[in-house]
Design a protein around this motif. Structure first.
Motif, PDB file in Angstrom:
ATOM      1  N   CYS A   6       2.366  -4.668 -15.978  1.00 25.68           N
ATOM      2  CA  CYS A   6       1.436  -4.546 -14.924  1.00 25.68           C
ATOM      3  C   CYS A   6       1.245  -6.478 -14.785  1.00 25.68           C
ATOM      4  CB  CYS A   6       0.745  -3.337 -14.269  1.00 25.68           C
ATOM      5  SG  CYS A   6       1.116  -1.826 -14.154  1.00 25.68           S
ATOM      6  N   SER A  63       1.695   2.975  -1.657  1.00 21.54           N
ATOM      7  CA  SER A  63       1.916   4.844  -1.765  1.00 21.54           C
ATOM      8  C   SER A  63       1.801   5.115  -0.796  1.00 21.54           C
ATOM      9  CB  SER A  63       1.152   4.963  -2.934  1.00 21.54           C
ATOM     10  OG  SER A  63      -0.211   5.264  -2.455  1.00 21.54           O
ATOM     11  N   SER A 134       6.358  -2.644  -3.724  1.00 21.94           N
ATOM     12  CA  SER A 134       7.303  -1.403  -2.639  1.00 21.94           C
ATOM     13  C   SER A 134       8.284  -1.447  -3.226  1.00 21.94           C
ATOM     14  CB  SER A 134       7.723  -1.888  -1.543  1.00 21.94           C
ATOM     15  OG  SER A 134       5.547  -0.929  -0.748  1.00 21.94           O
ATOM     16  N   ILE A 137       8.613  -0.687  -6.930  1.00 22.57           N
ATOM     17  CA  ILE A 137       8.465   1.332  -6.731  1.00 22.57           C
ATOM     18  C   ILE A 137      10.082   0.980  -6.780  1.00 22.57           C
ATOM     19  CG2 ILE A 137       7.671   3.097  -5.523  1.00 22.57           C
ATOM     20  CD1 ILE A 137       4.807   1.439  -5.187  1.00 22.57           C
ATOM     21  N   GLY A 140      12.018   1.188  -9.810  1.00 25.12           N
ATOM     22  CA  GLY A 140      11.421   0.903 -10.823  1.00 25.12           C
ATOM     23  C   GLY A 140      10.846   0.910 -11.631  1.00 25.12           C
ATOM     24  N   TYR A 141      10.409  -0.035 -11.262  1.00 25.02           N
ATOM     25  CA  TYR A 141       8.966  -1.004 -12.127  1.00 25.02           C
ATOM     26  C   TYR A 141       8.171  -1.085 -12.568  1.00 25.02           C
ATOM     27  CZ  TYR A 141      13.483  -4.087 -13.411  1.00 25.02           C
ATOM     28  OH  TYR A 141      14.781  -4.361 -13.697  1.00 25.02           O
ATOM     29  N   PHE A 142       7.834  -0.435 -11.283  1.00 30.12           N
ATOM     30  CA  PHE A 142       5.655   0.084 -11.375  1.00 30.12           C
ATOM     31  C   PHE A 142       6.139   1.907 -10.681  1.00 30.12           C
ATOM     32  CE2 PHE A 142       2.266  -0.414  -8.749  1.00 30.12           C
ATOM     33  CZ  PHE A 142       1.047  -0.507  -9.871  1.00 30.12           C
ATOM     34  N   GLU A 143       4.744   2.222 -11.100  1.00 34.73           N
ATOM     35  CA  GLU A 143       4.462   3.061 -10.791  1.00 34.73           C
ATOM     36  C   GLU A 143       2.942   3.496 -10.262  1.00 34.73           C
ATOM     37  OE1 GLU A 143       4.104   7.799 -11.807  1.00 34.73           O
ATOM     38  OE2 GLU A 143       5.361   6.761 -13.547  1.00 34.73           O
ATOM     39  N   TYR A 144       2.376   3.720  -9.213  1.00 32.83           N
ATOM     40  CA  TYR A 144       1.301   3.297  -8.608  1.00 32.83           C
ATOM     41  C   TYR A 144       0.226   4.518  -9.656  1.00 32.83           C
ATOM     42  CZ  TYR A 144      -2.755   3.697  -6.027  1.00 32.83           C
ATOM     43  OH  TYR A 144      -3.993   3.019  -5.228  1.00 32.83           O
ATOM     44  N   SER A 145      -0.553   4.482  -9.190  1.00 31.48           N
ATOM     45  CA  SER A 145      -1.919   4.819 -10.386  1.00 31.48           C
ATOM     46  C   SER A 145      -3.203   4.134 -10.653  1.00 31.48           C
ATOM     47  CB  SER A 145      -1.536   4.985 -11.380  1.00 31.48           C
ATOM     48  OG  SER A 145      -1.547   4.246 -12.548  1.00 31.48           O
ATOM     49  N   ASN A 148      -3.215   1.146 -12.910  1.00 30.81           N
ATOM     50  CA  ASN A 148      -1.651  -0.022 -12.908  1.00 30.81           C
ATOM     51  C   ASN A 148      -2.159  -0.986 -11.642  1.00 30.81           C
ATOM     52  OD1 ASN A 148       0.106   1.759 -14.977  1.00 30.81           O
ATOM     53  ND2 ASN A 148       0.976   2.795 -13.245  1.00 30.81           N
TER      54      ASN A 148
END
Length: 208
Positions: A6, A63, A134, A137, A140-145, A148
């Motif tokens: 990240c 997201s 976006s 995402i 597939g390189y970033f997952e929102y949280s 992160n």
């Protein structure tokens, strides 16, 4: 590993966004020429403070807003109006101010607050981060949280600060070569914000 991933993407995206001419990095050059590199760094500190939160907001929107495109259009409309007003103001400054570049001592606190104000007017930041995250995402390189997003924001803040600091350093070292550009800086800023604002307006009228 997630922390470094990240951080890396935040740094790369912010650096690529800051390296191209914009009213922020051109303001850094102008500030460095007029008030010195130290004041410019405080200005950049103001940028970085706001940018940290803008990156977080952009990540959050990535997201949420992908399913609610009408909100993106509203943001574009508000941003377009601000850009056009900024363009008018820069042209006013250019045609009414003294063209001579002079060293003016500016207090560090004022430089910092000026940086915060300018960064808040930067309507590119949130849509830029929204679009970039976006894309990450989607790949597939970033997952929102929240975690992160926090890591990403740290990386983006470091990346932007590094690039803006480079602009400030270069401006102070080759001041004699940039004097002419500095006298035209408000005009350049007016053109940049005007072109983007008018471009956004045409897009909203004919393609929305």
């Amino acid at each position: 590993m997630v922390f470094f991933t990240c951080l890396f993407f935040g740094f790369i995206i912010a650096s690529s966004g800051s390296i191209t001419p914009s009213f922020l990095n051109l303001t850094v050059v102008k500030f460095s020429l007029k008030s010195g590199r130290k004041s410019a760094f405080y200005l950049i500190g103001g940028f970085a403070t706001v940018l940290f939160f803008q990156a977080n907001i952009g990540a959050y929107f990535s997201s949420i807003l992908m399913k609610n495109s009408q909100y993106i259009t509203l943001i574009q409309k508000i941003g377009t109006a601000i850009l056009i007003l900024l363009s008018i103001n820069f042209f006013r400054l250019y045609f009414t101010s003294n063209k001579q570049v002079k060293k003016v001592k500016i207090e560090k606190s004022k430089a910092y607050m000026h940086g915060i104000g300018m960064s808040l007017l930067n309507t590119f930041a949130i849509p830029f981060y929204f679009t970039s995250i976006s894309l990450l995402i989607g790949l597939g390189y970033f997952e929102y949280s929240l975690q992160n997003s926090f890591y990403f924001s740290i990386g983006s803040t470091i990346g932007s600060f590094t690039l803006y600091a480079l602009y400030a350093t270069v401006a102070s070292k080759i001041e004699h070569k940039l004097t002419f550009i500095a006298t035209k800086m408000d005009f350049i800023l007016g053109c940049l914000t005007g072109v983007v604002g008018i471009g956004n307006l045409i897009y909203l009228i004919y393609f929305k």
